[in-house]
Design a protein around this motif. Structure first.
Motif, PDB file in Angstrom:
ATOM      1  N   VAL A   1       2.923   4.194   3.661  1.00 37.23           N
ATOM      2  CA  VAL A   1       2.141   5.360   3.243  1.00 37.23           C
ATOM      3  C   VAL A   1       2.711   6.634   3.860  1.00 37.23           C
ATOM      4  O   VAL A   1       1.997   7.598   4.091  1.00 37.23           O
ATOM      5  N   GLY A   2       4.008   6.620   4.137  1.00 34.21           N
ATOM      6  CA  GLY A   2       4.658   7.784   4.720  1.00 34.21           C
ATOM      7  C   GLY A   2       5.076   7.505   6.151  1.00 34.21           C
ATOM      8  O   GLY A   2       4.794   6.443   6.717  1.00 34.21           O
TER       9      GLY A   2
ATOM     10  N   GLU B   1      -2.086   2.475  -4.798  1.00 36.28           N
ATOM     11  CA  GLU B   1      -1.751   3.887  -4.525  1.00 36.28           C
ATOM     12  C   GLU B   1      -3.029   4.714  -4.525  1.00 36.28           C
ATOM     13  O   GLU B   1      -3.800   4.660  -5.487  1.00 36.28           O
ATOM     14  N   ALA B   2      -3.217   5.496  -3.461  1.00 32.04           N
ATOM     15  CA  ALA B   2      -4.462   6.267  -3.318  1.00 32.04           C
ATOM     16  C   ALA B   2      -4.581   7.391  -4.357  1.00 32.04           C
ATOM     17  O   ALA B   2      -5.675   7.657  -4.870  1.00 32.04           O
ATOM     18  N   MET B   3      -3.435   8.009  -4.684  1.00 27.96           N
ATOM     19  CA  MET B   3      -3.488   9.150  -5.610  1.00 27.96           C
ATOM     20  C   MET B   3      -3.753   8.676  -7.043  1.00 27.96           C
ATOM     21  O   MET B   3      -3.370   7.567  -7.407  1.00 27.96           O
TER      22      MET B   3
ATOM     23  N   ILE C   1       0.871  -1.189   0.000  1.00 24.64           N
ATOM     24  CA  ILE C   1       0.000   0.000   0.000  1.00 24.64           C
ATOM     25  C   ILE C   1       0.901   1.230   0.000  1.00 24.64           C
ATOM     26  O   ILE C   1       1.684   1.438   0.928  1.00 24.64           O
ATOM     27  N   GLY C   2       0.800   2.048  -1.056  1.00 25.53           N
ATOM     28  CA  GLY C   2       1.616   3.255  -1.195  1.00 25.53           C
ATOM     29  C   GLY C   2       2.669   3.086  -2.272  1.00 25.53           C
ATOM     30  O   GLY C   2       3.592   2.280  -2.119  1.00 25.53           O
TER      31      GLY C   2
ATOM     32  N   TYR D   1      16.005   4.437  -5.669  1.00 33.74           N
ATOM     33  CA  TYR D   1      17.025   3.472  -6.127  1.00 33.74           C
ATOM     34  C   TYR D   1      16.420   2.257  -6.817  1.00 33.74           C
ATOM     35  O   TYR D   1      16.786   1.123  -6.544  1.00 33.74           O
TER      36      TYR D   1
ATOM     37  N   VAL E   1      16.664  10.741  -4.501  1.00 36.77           N
ATOM     38  CA  VAL E   1      17.011   9.593  -5.354  1.00 36.77           C
ATOM     39  C   VAL E   1      16.086   8.426  -5.020  1.00 36.77           C
ATOM     40  O   VAL E   1      15.872   8.122  -3.849  1.00 36.77           O
TER      41      VAL E   1
ATOM     42  N   GLY F   1       4.974   5.150  -3.071  1.00 33.41           N
ATOM     43  CA  GLY F   1       5.970   6.190  -2.833  1.00 33.41           C
ATOM     44  C   GLY F   1       7.357   5.565  -2.970  1.00 33.41           C
ATOM     45  O   GLY F   1       7.528   4.520  -3.611  1.00 33.41           O
ATOM     46  N   VAL F   2       8.326   6.218  -2.330  1.00 38.69           N
ATOM     47  CA  VAL F   2       9.707   5.770  -2.480  1.00 38.69           C
ATOM     48  C   VAL F   2       9.892   4.350  -1.950  1.00 38.69           C
ATOM     49  O   VAL F   2      10.482   3.483  -2.604  1.00 38.69           O
ATOM     50  N   ILE F   3       9.354   4.088  -0.752  1.00 36.85           N
ATOM     51  CA  ILE F   3       9.546   2.757  -0.150  1.00 36.85           C
ATOM     52  C   ILE F   3       8.805   1.697  -0.958  1.00 36.85           C
ATOM     53  O   ILE F   3       9.348   0.630  -1.249  1.00 36.85           O
TER      54      ILE F   3
ATOM     55  N   MET G   1      12.039  13.949   4.222  1.00 34.67           N
ATOM     56  CA  MET G   1      12.570  12.961   5.176  1.00 34.67           C
ATOM     57  C   MET G   1      13.692  12.189   4.494  1.00 34.67           C
ATOM     58  O   MET G   1      13.487  11.096   3.962  1.00 34.67           O
ATOM     59  N   LEU G   2      14.869  12.794   4.480  1.00 35.23           N
ATOM     60  CA  LEU G   2      16.016  12.192   3.803  1.00 35.23           C
ATOM     61  C   LEU G   2      17.226  12.232   4.727  1.00 35.23           C
ATOM     62  O   LEU G   2      17.431  13.209   5.467  1.00 35.23           O
TER      63      LEU G   2
ATOM     64  N   GLU H   1      10.810   0.951  -4.075  1.00 34.63           N
ATOM     65  CA  GLU H   1      12.093   0.266  -3.834  1.00 34.63           C
ATOM     66  C   GLU H   1      11.866  -1.166  -3.339  1.00 34.63           C
ATOM     67  O   GLU H   1      12.444  -2.118  -3.869  1.00 34.63           O
TER      68      GLU H   1
HETATM   69  P1  NAD Z   1       6.089   8.468   0.575  1.00 31.32           P
HETATM   70  O1  NAD Z   1       5.546   9.730   1.102  1.00 31.32           O
HETATM   71  O2  NAD Z   1       7.261   8.485  -0.325  1.00 31.32           O
HETATM   72  O3  NAD Z   1       4.953   7.666  -0.207  1.00 31.32           O
HETATM   73  C1  NAD Z   1       3.763   7.275   0.391  1.00 31.32           C
HETATM   74  C2  NAD Z   1       2.759   6.971  -0.706  1.00 31.32           C
HETATM   75  O4  NAD Z   1       1.624   6.371  -0.117  1.00 31.32           O
HETATM   76  C3  NAD Z   1       2.283   8.218  -1.434  1.00 31.32           C
HETATM   77  O5  NAD Z   1       2.359   8.007  -2.824  1.00 31.32           O
HETATM   78  C4  NAD Z   1       0.850   8.395  -0.945  1.00 31.32           C
HETATM   79  O6  NAD Z   1       0.011   8.996  -1.908  1.00 31.32           O
HETATM   80  C5  NAD Z   1       0.467   6.959  -0.681  1.00 31.32           C
HETATM   81  N1  NAD Z   1      -0.624   6.797   0.285  1.00 31.32           N
HETATM   82  C6  NAD Z   1      -0.851   7.494   1.416  1.00 31.32           C
HETATM   83  N2  NAD Z   1      -1.941   7.006   2.059  1.00 31.32           N
HETATM   84  C7  NAD Z   1      -2.404   5.971   1.312  1.00 31.32           C
HETATM   85  C8  NAD Z   1      -3.488   5.065   1.442  1.00 31.32           C
HETATM   86  N3  NAD Z   1      -4.307   5.120   2.490  1.00 31.32           N
HETATM   87  N4  NAD Z   1      -3.676   4.137   0.482  1.00 31.32           N
HETATM   88  C9  NAD Z   1      -2.842   4.064  -0.594  1.00 31.32           C
HETATM   89  N5  NAD Z   1      -1.797   4.912  -0.770  1.00 31.32           N
HETATM   90  C10 NAD Z   1      -1.564   5.842   0.176  1.00 31.32           C
HETATM   91  O7  NAD Z   1       6.368   7.571   1.880  1.00 31.32           O
HETATM   92  P2  NAD Z   1       7.145   6.219   2.066  1.00 31.32           P
HETATM   93  O8  NAD Z   1       7.352   5.531   0.763  1.00 31.32           O
HETATM   94  O9  NAD Z   1       6.470   5.532   3.178  1.00 31.32           O
HETATM   95  O10 NAD Z   1       8.554   6.728   2.563  1.00 31.32           O
HETATM   96  C11 NAD Z   1       8.660   7.474   3.787  1.00 31.32           C
HETATM   97  C12 NAD Z   1       9.797   8.429   3.739  1.00 31.32           C
HETATM   98  O11 NAD Z   1      11.031   7.746   3.715  1.00 31.32           O
HETATM   99  C13 NAD Z   1       9.729   9.312   2.528  1.00 31.32           C
HETATM  100  O12 NAD Z   1       9.550  10.632   2.959  1.00 31.32           O
HETATM  101  C14 NAD Z   1      11.034   9.189   1.857  1.00 31.32           C
HETATM  102  O13 NAD Z   1      11.639  10.417   1.623  1.00 31.32           O
HETATM  103  C15 NAD Z   1      11.897   8.378   2.802  1.00 31.32           C
HETATM  104  N6  NAD Z   1      12.587   7.374   1.983  1.00 31.32           N
HETATM  105  C16 NAD Z   1      13.542   7.809   1.121  1.00 31.32           C
HETATM  106  C17 NAD Z   1      14.163   6.902   0.301  1.00 31.32           C
HETATM  107  C18 NAD Z   1      15.196   7.386  -0.649  1.00 31.32           C
HETATM  108  O14 NAD Z   1      15.663   8.493  -0.492  1.00 31.32           O
HETATM  109  N7  NAD Z   1      15.578   6.606  -1.649  1.00 31.32           N
HETATM  110  C19 NAD Z   1      13.824   5.565   0.333  1.00 31.32           C
HETATM  111  C20 NAD Z   1      12.826   5.176   1.207  1.00 31.32           C
HETATM  112  C21 NAD Z   1      12.228   6.094   2.039  1.00 31.32           C
END
Ligand code: NAD
Ligand code: FAD
Length: 475
Positions: A277-278, A211-213, A187-188, A358, A356, A190-192, A325-326, A195
């Motif tokens: 999800v963050g 992904e919710a968006m 779920i999500g 990865y 970045v 995003g970056v995690i 959050m980096l 990866e």
């Molecule tokens: P993120 O903010 O990158 O992504 C979270 C995603 O989840 C978003 O796309 C959001 O729209 C989605 N989302 C939120 N609520 C949701 C829901 N209820 N249902 C479905 N989708 C939903 O957060 P993350 O991936 O958890 O990472 C956390 C932090 O860790 C980030 O801020 C990131 O900067 C950091 N991180 C960085 C790296 C890197 O630099 N390579 C790697 C991993 C994590």
């Protein structure tokens, strides 16, 4: 009498431990308190980044990419690798070894720099007092002239899919799987999500990301995000945009997730579900009553551009405060604060913090996207260049992707740089330095780039911004 320090740092992640080292380098008597505990009960400095984030994820990304390439890409090089097998235990052991070396290194750095490392919990009580509670529950009060809060962040839990530590897990547990889940839900996107989804996909899982968006990678430049989405689709990552998760229930046949997509309620069952999800700041329990340090409605400690809280001599850095959050952002803030405490001039240039992702291809950027330049009313120009004609990318058999530069037409300065392609995370370094020095597109055009290297695509993108690319068709 309570032990006293010039500086006490609460939190030993990439925000806190460099702050402590730099403060000690300035000759300040410094302690760093950290309460990280691993699943096996061991304790280690390094925070999320070294123990459960940047480092273990990159170790697994590298190993899983090699596994994937050995199976699917060696043949084109004329290498027949029959019987390639996964030894996940060894892969995990290698990862654990890297983490151990790096976290152990912090202890050595503390020793060399005369930082007092204290494992246990810290709480700022006000008036320069910090309560320290050791792992056995013994508490003592320490005093310090300056206190740096660097408590970091933790995963956000969804009410609709609460963690059960076994089937519904956060990113840390998802780095520790001892078997490849056949069906992995994430779920999500995003970056995690991208990866870790990539890691387990390469190792054999069927991966679905909810992904919710409605838009994909909203924080990246739209052109780069479109290319990324195309590449991930080709790799077989099933990314469902606009998916609203309603609930998840774990049972013996797996985790069933109910979600709404395009107005229709659907259900999918997975062996494991990663919720990413963050993250939210770890500010609970960090402050005693009435310290005066303010926390906003989302839990972030309020600070100004120099990481000063409103309370004299109390500072806060890293994931605990506003901004991306980096790890590198946390570190630069920690070092800046230590320098400011020592009376030096220091600042963080928040306009030039690289991001970045990865994955393969990697995605990296710094500064403004094209949309942000447009929204800011800047008269901008764009130069893009694909990796497809780049000799080194071809030799690597990784010619997907492009470089995109955004520059201000008025003074030719680079205001944004975006790369999707091989080693994008390394390539972005040149553009970070360029932007830090306020370089122009012409500066990059006139800089000699070695041949054949991936960095020639940056050179060509700069040339393309003025319609002068040598190896591309200028429009
Ligand atoms: P993120 O903010 O990158 O992504 C979270 C995603 O989840 C978003 O796309 C959001 O729209 C989605 N989302 C939120 N609520 C949701 C829901 N209820 N249902 C479905 N989708 C939903 O957060 P993350 O991936 O958890 O990472 C956390 C932090 O860790 C980030 O801020 C990131 O900067 C950091 N991180 C960085 C790296 C890197 O630099 N390579 C790697 C991993 C994590
Ligand atoms: P943290 O690293 O969270 O460290 C805070 C420390 O303080 C922890 O050890 C915590 O236990 C301790 N603590 C908390 N409260 C107290 C207390 N009261 N007393 C004592 N100690 C306390 N970022 C990147 O830049 N690149 C990446 O590749 C990357 N990959 C990531 C991958 C994953 C899976 C995750 C989850 C994150 C990743 N990040 C990455 C983000 C990065 O890990 C964080 O931005 C970074 O760790 C923040 O550093 P910090 O020092 O602010 O906090």
């Amino acid at each position: 009498m309570s032990e006293s320090f010039d500086v006490i740092v609460i939190g030993g992640g990439p925000g806190g431990y460099p702050a402590a080292i730099r403060a000690a380098q300035h000759g300040l008597r410094t302690a760093c308190i950290d309460d990280w505990q691993n699943y096996d009960g061991s304790r280690a400095f390094g925070g999320t980044c070294l123990n459960a984030g940047c480092i273990p994820s990159k170790a697994l990304l590298e190993s899983s990419e090699l596994f994937h390439r050995a199976q699917h890409e060696f043949e084109v090089h004329g290498i027949r690798a029959a019987g390639v097998e996964l030894d996940l235990g060894q892969m995990q052991q290698r990862k654990a070894g890297i983490v151990k070396q790096l976290t152990g290194g912090i202890g050595q750095l503390f020793k060399a720099n005369k930082v007092t490392g204290m494992q246990g919990r810290g709480r700022y009580l006000g008036d320069g007092q910090v309560e320290f509670t050791d792992p056995d529950g013994n508490a003592q009060t320490l005093t310090a002239t300056h206190v740096v809060l660097a408590a970091g962040s933790r995963p956000i839990e969804l009410k609709s899919a609460p963690f059960d530590e076994k089937q519904i897990v956060d990113s840390w547990r998802a780095l520790e799987f001892d078997a490849v889940p056949a069906r992995l839900g994430v779920i999500g996107a995003g970056v995690i999500g991208l990866e870790l989804g990539s890691v387990w996909k390469r190792l054999g899982a069927e991966v679905t990301i909810l992904e919710a968006m409605d838009s994909f990678l909203w924080m990246a430049d739209a052109q780069i995000a479109r290319e990324a989405q195309r590449q991930f689709k080709r790799q077989g990552l099933d990314i469902r945009l606009g998916a609203k998760v309603q609930g998840a229930s774990a049972g013996k046949d797996g985790v069933t997730v109910r979600f709404e997509e395009k107005g229709e309620v659907q259900e999918l069952t997975f062996d494991k579900l990663i919720v990413c999800v963050g993250r939210r700041p770890s500010s609970e329990g960090l402050l005693g009553e009435g310290t005066g340090v303010e926390i906003d409605e989302r839990g972030f400690v309020k600070v100004d551009h120099e990481c000063r809280t409103g309370v004299k001599n109390v500072w806060a850095v890293g994931d605990l405060v506003r901004g991306p959050m980096l790890a590198h952002k946390a570190t630069e803030e920690g070092v800046m604060v230590a320098d400011l405490i020592a009376g030096k001039i220091a600042e963080v240039n928040y306009e030039v913090i690289p991001s970045v992702i990865y994955t393969a291809p990697e995605i990296a950027w710094v500064g403004k996207t094209e949309a942000q330049a447009k929204e800011a009313g800047i008269d901008y120009k764009v130069g893009t260049f694909p990796f497809a004609p780049n000799g080194r990318a071809k030799a690597l058999e990784q010619a997907a992707g492009m470089v995109k530069l955004v520059a201000n037409r008025r003074d030719d300065s680079i205001i944004g740089a975006h790369v999707i392609g091989p080693m994008a995370g390394e390539l972005i370094g040149e553009l970070v330095v360029a932007m830090e020095f306020q370089a122009s597109i012409e500066d990059i055009q006139r800089t000699v780039h070695a041949h054949p290297t991936l960095s020639e695509a940056i050179h060509e993108a700069a040339l393309a911004a003025d319609g002068k690319a040598i190896h591309g068709i200028n429009k």
